[in-house]
Motif scaffolding. Structure first.
Motif, PDB file in Angstrom:
ATOM      1  N   ILE A   1       0.847  -1.183   0.000  1.00 39.04           N
ATOM      2  CA  ILE A   1       0.000   0.000   0.000  1.00 39.04           C
ATOM      3  C   ILE A   1       0.888   1.240   0.000  1.00 39.04           C
ATOM      4  N   GLU A   2       0.313   2.362  -0.391  1.00 36.50           N
ATOM      5  CA  GLU A   2       1.050   3.626  -0.438  1.00 36.50           C
ATOM      6  C   GLU A   2       1.109   4.259   0.954  1.00 36.50           C
ATOM      7  N   ASP A   3       2.201   4.915   1.239  1.00 38.55           N
ATOM      8  CA  ASP A   3       2.339   5.657   2.488  1.00 38.55           C
ATOM      9  C   ASP A   3       1.556   6.965   2.368  1.00 38.55           C
ATOM     10  N   THR A   4       0.367   7.002   2.961  1.00 38.99           N
ATOM     11  CA  THR A   4      -0.458   8.212   2.916  1.00 38.99           C
ATOM     12  C   THR A   4      -0.345   9.031   4.203  1.00 38.99           C
ATOM     13  N   PHE A   5       0.403   8.528   5.183  1.00 33.50           N
ATOM     14  CA  PHE A   5       0.551   9.205   6.475  1.00 33.50           C
ATOM     15  C   PHE A   5       1.587  10.327   6.389  1.00 33.50           C
ATOM     16  N   THR A   6       2.731  10.023   5.809  1.00 25.40           N
ATOM     17  CA  THR A   6       3.831  10.994   5.763  1.00 25.40           C
ATOM     18  C   THR A   6       3.446  12.299   5.068  1.00 25.40           C
ATOM     19  N   PRO A   7       2.731  12.286   3.935  1.00 31.37           N
ATOM     20  CA  PRO A   7       2.349  13.557   3.314  1.00 31.37           C
ATOM     21  C   PRO A   7       1.510  14.451   4.227  1.00 31.37           C
ATOM     22  N   VAL A   8       0.677  13.833   5.080  1.00 31.55           N
ATOM     23  CA  VAL A   8      -0.126  14.616   6.021  1.00 31.55           C
ATOM     24  C   VAL A   8       0.777  15.325   7.018  1.00 31.55           C
ATOM     25  N   ILE A   9       1.764  14.605   7.530  1.00 30.58           N
ATOM     26  CA  ILE A   9       2.702  15.184   8.506  1.00 30.58           C
ATOM     27  C   ILE A   9       3.494  16.312   7.855  1.00 30.58           C
ATOM     28  N   ILE A  10       3.940  16.094   6.642  1.00 28.56           N
ATOM     29  CA  ILE A  10       4.725  17.117   5.939  1.00 28.56           C
ATOM     30  C   ILE A  10       3.927  18.414   5.804  1.00 28.56           C
ATOM     31  N   GLU A  11       2.638  18.290   5.459  1.00 32.85           N
ATOM     32  CA  GLU A  11       1.798  19.482   5.311  1.00 32.85           C
ATOM     33  C   GLU A  11       1.621  20.218   6.631  1.00 32.85           C
ATOM     34  N   LYS A  12       1.475  19.478   7.723  1.00 29.06           N
ATOM     35  CA  LYS A  12       1.325  20.112   9.039  1.00 29.06           C
ATOM     36  C   LYS A  12       2.624  20.801   9.456  1.00 29.06           C
ATOM     37  N   LEU A  13       3.752  20.212   9.130  1.00 29.09           N
ATOM     38  CA  LEU A  13       5.043  20.808   9.477  1.00 29.09           C
ATOM     39  C   LEU A  13       5.295  22.090   8.690  1.00 29.09           C
ATOM     40  N   LYS A  14       4.773  22.151   7.464  1.00 24.48           N
ATOM     41  CA  LYS A  14       4.969  23.335   6.630  1.00 24.48           C
ATOM     42  C   LYS A  14       4.363  24.582   7.261  1.00 24.48           C
ATOM     43  N   GLN A  15       3.348  24.406   8.089  1.00 26.39           N
ATOM     44  CA  GLN A  15       2.725  25.553   8.756  1.00 26.39           C
ATOM     45  C   GLN A  15       3.725  26.277   9.655  1.00 26.39           C
ATOM     46  N   TYR A  16       4.771  25.565  10.054  1.00 28.17           N
ATOM     47  CA  TYR A  16       5.790  26.139  10.946  1.00 28.17           C
ATOM     48  C   TYR A  16       7.150  26.212  10.257  1.00 28.17           C
ATOM     49  N   ASN A  17       7.107  26.173   8.922  1.00 30.69           N
ATOM     50  CA  ASN A  17       8.314  26.289   8.094  1.00 30.69           C
ATOM     51  C   ASN A  17       9.342  25.203   8.408  1.00 30.69           C
ATOM     52  N   LEU A  18       8.863  24.006   8.713  1.00 34.39           N
ATOM     53  CA  LEU A  18       9.749  22.882   9.000  1.00 34.39           C
ATOM     54  C   LEU A  18       9.757  21.911   7.820  1.00 34.39           C
ATOM     55  N   GLU A  19      10.929  21.361   7.553  1.00 31.29           N
ATOM     56  CA  GLU A  19      11.074  20.380   6.479  1.00 31.29           C
ATOM     57  C   GLU A  19      11.550  19.049   7.056  1.00 31.29           C
ATOM     58  N   VAL A  20      11.150  17.984   6.388  1.00 26.34           N
ATOM     59  CA  VAL A  20      11.611  16.648   6.765  1.00 26.34           C
ATOM     60  C   VAL A  20      12.957  16.410   6.097  1.00 26.34           C
ATOM     61  N   THR A  21      13.986  16.220   6.896  1.00 24.60           N
ATOM     62  CA  THR A  21      15.329  16.018   6.350  1.00 24.60           C
ATOM     63  C   THR A  21      15.673  14.533   6.175  1.00 24.60           C
ATOM     64  N   HIS A  22      15.005  13.666   6.932  1.00 20.76           N
ATOM     65  CA  HIS A  22      15.248  12.221   6.817  1.00 20.76           C
ATOM     66  C   HIS A  22      13.931  11.471   6.986  1.00 20.76           C
ATOM     67  N   HIS A  23      13.768  10.413   6.201  1.00 20.22           N
ATOM     68  CA  HIS A  23      12.553   9.604   6.260  1.00 20.22           C
ATOM     69  C   HIS A  23      12.935   8.141   6.084  1.00 20.22           C
ATOM     70  N   GLU A  24      12.501   7.313   7.037  1.00 20.79           N
ATOM     71  CA  GLU A  24      12.767   5.881   6.946  1.00 20.79           C
ATOM     72  C   GLU A  24      11.457   5.116   7.046  1.00 20.79           C
ATOM     73  N   ILE A  25      11.324   4.080   6.229  1.00 19.29           N
ATOM     74  CA  ILE A  25      10.162   3.192   6.269  1.00 19.29           C
ATOM     75  C   ILE A  25      10.638   1.841   6.783  1.00 19.29           C
TER      76      ILE A  25
END
Length: 280
Positions: free
Chosen positions: A125-149
Motif C-alpha cells: 500500500i502507499e504511504d499516505t501518512f507521511t504527506p499529512v505530517i509534511i503538510e502540518k510541518l509546513k505551517q511552521y516552516n519545517l522540512e523533513v530532512t530524513h525519512h525511513e520506512i
C-alpha cells in the motif's frame, strides 16, 4: 487619581512582553498585537488576579494559541474615567516585574520521520501518512530532512531511531503501530530507545494513543496515532506549536488537555478558531 489614558499605559506595560506591540490609547483602551508568527503565551494566574481587581480588565486569546504577525492578542481597558493610583499599584505588585503576555518564536527543527508498517514497507500500500505530517510541518516552516520506512519490527524501529539521531535530526516523529495490538511495537521500541517517556496516552479525542518522550539532549520523539492521518485536528495539532516553540512538555501539560480536549467533529472544521483544546 489617574486619567483613564494614563492608567491604560501602565496596564499595557504590565501586559506587553517579547515580540508584541500595541495600538494607541483610546478612551482608556489599548490593544496588543503579535510582532511575529509564533506561540502566544499568557500567565493565566496573574491575568486572573489582576482581573479580580475592580475597574481594571485585560481580555486575551487563549494561552498556547499559534498566532500570525499582526494578529490581535489582547485588549486592556480601564473602566472609569478616573481611577485611583492604588488600583494600578496592586496590578503592578501582582505582575511583580513579569510581563503577562509574550509570543515565542518557532525554532528551526530538523525533522526525521519513521513510517512503520509491514504493508507500506513491503510496498503493498502507499504511504499516505507521511504527506499529512509534511503538510502540518509546513505551517511552521519545517522540512523533513530524513525519512525511513520500516517493518513492524522492534529492532528495525530502534535502528531507524538511532540512525536519525546520528544524522543530526532534532525532532523525531514515528507513525504507525501505535495501538495496543500485539503486533504494534512502535511504543515499546520508543520506550527502549533511551528516551524518557513523558506520556503514552493523552486525554484528547481524537489522539488518545499519542506518545511523547525526550532524549537527554531534549530531542523530542513522538508516536502519532492513526487518527492524525485522517482527522483534520487532533492532539498533534494541539501540541506541535508548543514543541516547535521550544517548550518541553511534562505530564501535567498533557493532563490539562482533558478539559477542552474533545473535538466535536464539525462538518466544516474551523480549528484553531474553535473550542478544541482551549481548556481553562
Amino acid at each position: 487619581m489617574l486619567h483613564e489614558n494614563d492608567a491604560a499605559f501602565i496596564l499595557r506595560d504590565i501586559c506587553m512582553g517579547e515580540k508584541t506591540f500595541s495600538s494607541d490609547v483610546k478612551e482608556g483602551k489599548i490593544d496588543i498585537y503579535a510582532d511575529i508568527d509564533g506561540l502566544f503565551r499568557v500567565n493565566v494566574d496573574k491575568l486572573t488576579q489582576i482581573n479580580m481587581q475592580d475597574e481594571l480588565m485585560i481580555a486575551t486569546r487563549h494561552n498556547n494559541y499559534p498566532v500570525k504577525k499582526g494578529e490581535l492578542l489582547a485588549g486592556t481597558r480601564v473602566i472609569p474615567l478616573l481611577i485611583k493610583q492604588e488600583k494600578l499599584n496592586i496590578a503592578l505588585k501582582i505582575a511583580n516585574g513579569e510581563k503577562l503576555l509574550q509570543v515565542l518564536p518557532y525554532k528551526d527543527y530538523k525533522v526525521g520521520i519513521i513510517t512503520t508498517g509491514s504493508e507500506v514497507y513491503n510496498k503493498r500500500i502507499e504511504d499516505t501518512f507521511t504527506p499529512v505530517i509534511i503538510e502540518k510541518l509546513k505551517q511552521y516552516n519545517l522540512e523533513v530532512t530524513h525519512h525511513e520506512i520500516v517493518n513492524d519490527d522492534k529492532e528495525m524501529i530502534l535502528n531507524a531511531i538511532e540512525n536519525l539521531k546520528n544524522n543530526g535530526v532534532t525532532m523525531i516523529i514515528c507513525t504507525g503501530g501505535m495501538s495496543v495490538d500485539p503486533d504494534d511495537v512502535t511504543p515499546s521500541a520508543i520506550k527502549e530507545s533511551g528516551a524518557n517517556i513523558i506520556s503514552y496516552g493523552a486525554p484528547v479525542l481524537p489522539g488518545a494513543m499519542f506518545l511523547i518522550g525526550y532524549f537527554e539532549d531534549d530531542l523530542p520523539i513522538m508516536g502519532l496515532p492513526g487518527c492524525v492521518m485522517y482527522s483534520k485536528s487532533t492532539v498533534f495539532d494541539l501540541l506541535l506549536p508548543r514543541i516547535v516553540a521550544g517548550i518541553k512538555l511534562c505530564k501535567q501539560d498533557l493532563a490539562n488537555l482533558g478539559h477542552g480536549g474533545l473535538c466535536l467533529r464539525c462538518p466544516v472544521c474551523t480549528f484553531p478558531h474553535c473550542e478544541f483544546g482551549k481548556g481553562v
